[in-house]
Design a protein around this motif. Structure first.
Motif, short mmCIF file in Angstrom:
data_model
loop_
_atom_site.label_atom_id
_atom_site.label_comp_id
_atom_site.label_asym_id
_atom_site.label_seq_id
_atom_site.Cartn_x
_atom_site.Cartn_y
_atom_site.Cartn_z
N LYS A 196 60.47 61.80 -15.40
CA LYS A 196 60.13 60.58 -14.67
C LYS A 196 61.35 59.68 -14.48
O LYS A 196 61.59 59.14 -13.40
CB LYS A 196 59.03 59.82 -15.41
CG LYS A 196 57.65 60.44 -15.32
CD LYS A 196 56.71 59.94 -16.39
CE LYS A 196 56.66 58.45 -16.50
NZ LYS A 196 55.72 58.00 -17.56
N VAL A 197 62.13 59.54 -15.56
CA VAL A 197 63.32 58.69 -15.49
C VAL A 197 64.32 59.23 -14.47
O VAL A 197 64.87 58.48 -13.65
CB VAL A 197 63.99 58.58 -16.88
CG1 VAL A 197 65.32 57.84 -16.77
CG2 VAL A 197 63.08 57.85 -17.86
N TYR A 200 63.17 58.71 -10.94
CA TYR A 200 63.29 57.30 -10.57
C TYR A 200 64.76 56.92 -10.31
O TYR A 200 65.08 56.21 -9.36
CB TYR A 200 62.71 56.45 -11.69
CG TYR A 200 62.74 54.96 -11.45
CD1 TYR A 200 61.98 54.38 -10.43
CD2 TYR A 200 63.50 54.11 -12.25
CE1 TYR A 200 61.99 53.01 -10.21
CE2 TYR A 200 63.53 52.74 -12.04
CZ TYR A 200 62.77 52.21 -11.01
OH TYR A 200 62.79 50.85 -10.80
N LYS A 208 69.52 51.47 -18.85
CA LYS A 208 68.38 51.02 -19.65
C LYS A 208 67.23 50.58 -18.76
O LYS A 208 66.05 50.80 -19.07
CB LYS A 208 68.81 49.89 -20.58
CG LYS A 208 67.73 49.41 -21.54
CD LYS A 208 68.32 48.39 -22.51
CE LYS A 208 67.27 47.90 -23.50
NZ LYS A 208 66.24 47.06 -22.85
N LYS A 209 67.54 49.95 -17.63
CA LYS A 209 66.49 49.48 -16.71
C LYS A 209 65.67 50.65 -16.16
O LYS A 209 64.44 50.53 -16.01
CB LYS A 209 67.11 48.70 -15.55
CG LYS A 209 66.07 48.10 -14.60
CD LYS A 209 66.72 47.34 -13.47
CE LYS A 209 65.67 46.61 -12.63
NZ LYS A 209 64.58 47.48 -12.16
N HIS A 210 66.31 51.76 -15.85
CA HIS A 210 65.58 52.93 -15.37
C HIS A 210 64.56 53.39 -16.41
O HIS A 210 63.43 53.76 -16.07
CB HIS A 210 66.54 54.10 -15.08
CG HIS A 210 67.51 53.82 -13.99
ND1 HIS A 210 68.85 54.13 -14.08
CD2 HIS A 210 67.35 53.26 -12.76
CE1 HIS A 210 69.48 53.78 -12.97
NE2 HIS A 210 68.57 53.24 -12.15
N ASP A 212 63.28 51.51 -18.99
CA ASP A 212 62.26 50.47 -19.20
C ASP A 212 61.22 50.46 -18.08
O ASP A 212 60.05 50.15 -18.31
CB ASP A 212 62.91 49.09 -19.31
CG ASP A 212 63.69 48.92 -20.61
OD1 ASP A 212 63.40 49.65 -21.58
OD2 ASP A 212 64.60 48.08 -20.65
N ASP A 213 61.66 50.78 -16.86
CA ASP A 213 60.75 50.74 -15.71
C ASP A 213 59.80 51.93 -15.64
O ASP A 213 58.78 51.87 -14.94
CB ASP A 213 61.56 50.68 -14.40
CG ASP A 213 62.20 49.32 -14.17
OD1 ASP A 213 61.86 48.38 -14.90
OD2 ASP A 213 63.03 49.21 -13.26
N THR A 214 60.12 53.02 -16.35
CA THR A 214 59.34 54.25 -16.16
C THR A 214 58.71 54.82 -17.43
O THR A 214 57.63 55.42 -17.37
CB THR A 214 60.21 55.35 -15.54
OG1 THR A 214 61.39 55.53 -16.35
CG2 THR A 214 60.64 54.99 -14.13
#
Length: 347
Positions: A196-197, A200, A208-210, A212-214
């Motif tokens: 998933k990461v 995305y 880290k944002k990638h 945290d978002d997924t």
């Protein structure tokens, strides 16, 4: 033959020189299923799988059905492959290590053109049990026994970095460790979350944002985060997290168990420090808990920094008292946990 480790099995699959029979067991479900399927895929051409590949459910299968499968000749191929999931092999061994003659005859007389794989998915193989030990020795004499246990934290980080690279993404060891902290150490879950990461992020560096978002945070990670909030005195965040756990209908006993473990980790680390001993030595004292999982000790050292040993003793007493009340009284679990957090915040 000799017992196989993962590297030996990999080399054998790559070479195409297969054993006649395999026993695949251990506590890492993802690896067991992966290699059982790898053997099937490498021994049987997918164009002739309908003829040469048989998959059987052990609890619904007879010995005669397995024998018929391994005795059949391959069609337009070198091998047939029979995959049997969760077959109770230990039931064919007697108390003195003697086997049912039909079973022993089948295992020791598998044709050169046949590969038989016993995949222990949900059945636990107890190597100390006399019957299972006899089974292992029998199969080891003519084939390969492959024990696949959970990988260390370092090995999991390396796996995620390598897997990301195959998807044209760059994942640092630090970010790999961050994913494990959020998800846990189940390899199947880790691979799913990494997919998933990477999807995305697209390609390039994974930030880290990638993640945290997924990534879906595991329940255990949420409870460890709750312990961290309590240790920091973050009351509002702690009560909000507790409320979310109850909204998700997580088992109160499980929540309390993980919370108690977090504080036990802090206590052990703090006690080791007071004695002038490196807390990393706890991995030798409690190998089943900390071996290959030094990050738990590092986290406990950080989270317990503001406590004394006596305060952590008091916290463990409070947790034990809550456990007793949860299991032996009719008190409302949510109310009990709200009181627990208040008591821990006052330690």
């Amino acid at each position: 033959m000799a017992f196989f480790n993962e590297d030996t099995l990999k080399k054998q699959i790559k070479s195409g020189e297969f054993s006649r029979v395999y026993l695949i067991y251990g506590d890492e479900g993802y690896l067991k299923q992966f290699y059982a399927n790898q053997i099937c895929n490498k021994t049987v051409d997918k164009d002739f799988a309908d003829f040469n590949l048989k998959k059987l459910e052990g609890k619904e299968t007879t010995l005669n059905e397995i024998y018929d499968c391994v005795s059949s000749f391959p069609m337009m191929a070198e091998y047939t492959c029979t995959l049997v999931r969760d077959y109770p092999l230990n039931t064919f061994a007697g108390d003195r290590g003697k086997f049912d003659s039909d079973f022993q005859g089948m295992i020791t007389d598998i044709p050169e053109s046949s590969v038989l794989v016993f995949w222990m998915d949900t059945i636990t193989v107890d190597e100390k049990d006399k019957k299972w030990s006899a089974v292992i020795n029998l199969i080891d004499g003519v084939g390969a026994c492959v024990k696949l246990d959970k990988r260390t934290r370092s090995a999991l980080e390396k796996l995620l970095v390598t897997s990301a690279a195959k998807k044209e993404c760059t994942l640092s060891r630090e970010m790999a460790g961050y994913i494990i902290n959020l998800v846990g150490e189940d390899m199947s879950t880790l691979q799913n979350e990494l997919n998933k990461v990477c999807s995305y992020a697209g390609s390039g560096e994974i930030a880290k944002k990638h993640i945290d978002d997924t990534v879906i945070v595991s329940v255990e990670a949420k409870i460890f985060a709750l312990s961290r909030m309590i240790a920091k005195g973050e009351a509002d965040a702690a009560f909000e997290t507790l409320g979310n756990l109850f909204k998700l209908r997580e088992e109160p006993v499980m929540i309390l168990g993980v919370l108690s473990k977090a504080f036990a980790d802090m206590y052990r680390v703090k006690a080791a420090k007071e004695k002038g001993v490196s807390y990393m030595n706890l991995a030798n004292v409690f190998p089943s808990t900390y071996k290959g999982r030094g990050f738990l000790l590092d986290n406990a050292s950080r989270d317990g920094a503001g406590y004394t040993v006596q305060q952590l003793k008091e916290a463990l007493f409070i947790l034990s008292d809550t456990d007793r009340r949860l299991k032996s009284t009719g008190e409302d679990p949510k109310t009990l946990f709200e009181e627990l957090i208040l008591r821990l915040l006052r330690v």
